[in-house]
Design a protein around this motif. Structure first.
Motif, mmCIF file in Angstrom:
data_model
loop_
_atom_site.group_PDB
_atom_site.id
_atom_site.type_symbol
_atom_site.label_atom_id
_atom_site.label_comp_id
_atom_site.label_asym_id
_atom_site.label_seq_id
_atom_site.Cartn_x
_atom_site.Cartn_y
_atom_site.Cartn_z
ATOM 1 N N LYS A 10 0.831 -1.197 0.000
ATOM 2 C CA LYS A 10 0.000 0.000 0.000
ATOM 3 C C LYS A 10 0.873 1.257 0.000
ATOM 4 C CE LYS A 10 -3.320 -2.971 1.272
ATOM 5 N NZ LYS A 10 -4.537 -3.307 0.528
ATOM 6 N N GLY A 24 -9.873 1.720 -5.812
ATOM 7 C CA GLY A 24 -8.857 1.302 -4.863
ATOM 8 C C GLY A 24 -8.086 2.433 -4.215
ATOM 9 N N VAL A 25 -8.463 3.682 -4.505
ATOM 10 C CA VAL A 25 -7.790 4.834 -3.914
ATOM 11 C C VAL A 25 -8.764 5.558 -2.987
ATOM 12 C CG1 VAL A 25 -6.624 7.026 -4.331
ATOM 13 C CG2 VAL A 25 -6.266 5.093 -5.897
ATOM 14 N N ALA A 26 -8.443 5.565 -1.694
ATOM 15 C CA ALA A 26 -9.270 6.256 -0.705
ATOM 16 C C ALA A 26 -8.725 7.657 -0.481
ATOM 17 C CB ALA A 26 -9.276 5.476 0.606
ATOM 18 N N ASN A 45 -8.665 -2.261 2.705
ATOM 19 C CA ASN A 45 -9.428 -2.621 1.509
ATOM 20 C C ASN A 45 -9.158 -1.684 0.339
ATOM 21 O OD1 ASN A 45 -10.885 -4.821 2.741
ATOM 22 N ND2 ASN A 45 -12.018 -3.260 3.891
ATOM 23 N N ASN A 46 -8.048 -0.962 0.396
ATOM 24 C CA ASN A 46 -7.647 -0.061 -0.685
ATOM 25 C C ASN A 46 -6.155 -0.210 -0.938
ATOM 26 O OD1 ASN A 46 -10.134 1.822 -1.205
ATOM 27 N ND2 ASN A 46 -9.945 1.707 1.026
ATOM 28 N N LYS A 47 -5.731 0.078 -2.154
ATOM 29 C CA LYS A 47 -4.309 -0.009 -2.477
ATOM 30 C C LYS A 47 -3.569 1.267 -2.126
ATOM 31 C CE LYS A 47 -4.832 1.595 -7.267
ATOM 32 N NZ LYS A 47 -4.624 1.280 -8.703
#
Length: 204
Positions: A10, A24-26, A45-47
């Motif tokens: 990450k 996938g980007v928060a 849960n995000n990359k």
């Protein structure tokens, strides 16, 4: 991104402007104290997590100050045929690196670690390449590691490959550039960042 740190696969970045929506980007508004637990919960849960701040450097420094610090150095070594020296450590392809010893310069450490972990002796570096930052938990302590990366050219008589098995390294191999994207797809984000800076991989 000028202010970023990695955790496993990450990336946590600090920026002034909100990015366009990406899978996938928060995104998190900065300006409030961050905790390690909160960041880990978001990136689970995000990359990637991008923190929007009017002062990215200030918020980045505040986050980094939550960790114990260690310094390390390593090398991106190529041979005369353009192949890159990789190691396979704990189930992932990696680059040789290790902690600085007391009084040791990053460049000296990088040369020493390459030889210890792979058996390859390089007399001098080809210059500094990039810093990477990543954090991890070590014996219950959250730790931030800054690694100094150097380019290195392996000449004739640099030694036979000898992976340092006591450090969890089971393989040391010379790898052609065409194979790098496939092999590095499962590597840590910070390692892929080194190859991006060196021009072997596209920016993620």
């Amino acid at each position: 991104m000028n202010y970023s740190v990695c955790f496993e696969d990450k990336r946590i970045g600090f920026t002034r402007t909100a990015p366009s929506p990406e899978p996938g980007v928060a995104v998190l508004e900065g300006g409030v104290p961050l905790s390690i637990a909160k960041v880990l919960q978001i990136v689970e849960n995000n990359k990637e997590l991008r923190i929007i701040s009017s002062d990215p450097g200030r918020d980045f420094d505040a986050f980094c100050n939550l960790f114990a610090r260690v310094e390390a150095a390593g090398g991106l070594v190529t041979d005369a045929g353009g192949r890159v020296l990789l190691i396979f450590r704990n189930g992932r392809w990696d680059l040789p690196k290790g902690h600085l010893e007391p009084g040791e310069s990053p460049e000296t450490c990088a040369l020493r670690e390459v030889e210890e972990e792979t058996g390859v002796r390089v007399a001098a570096t080809g210059g500094w390449l990039v810093h990477t930052l990543h954090f991890y938990q070590w014996h219950g302590v959250w730790t931030l590691k800054r690694c100094w990366w150097y380019r290195m050219d392996a000449g004739e008589g640099c030694g036979r490959l000898a992976p340092q098995r006591e450090e969890g390294i089971t393989r040391a191999e010379w790898v052609g550039p065409a194979r790098l994207p496939e092999l590095l797809s499962g590597s840590f984000r910070s390692i892929r960042e080194v190859f991006v800076r060196a021009g072997y991989l596209d920016r993620e």
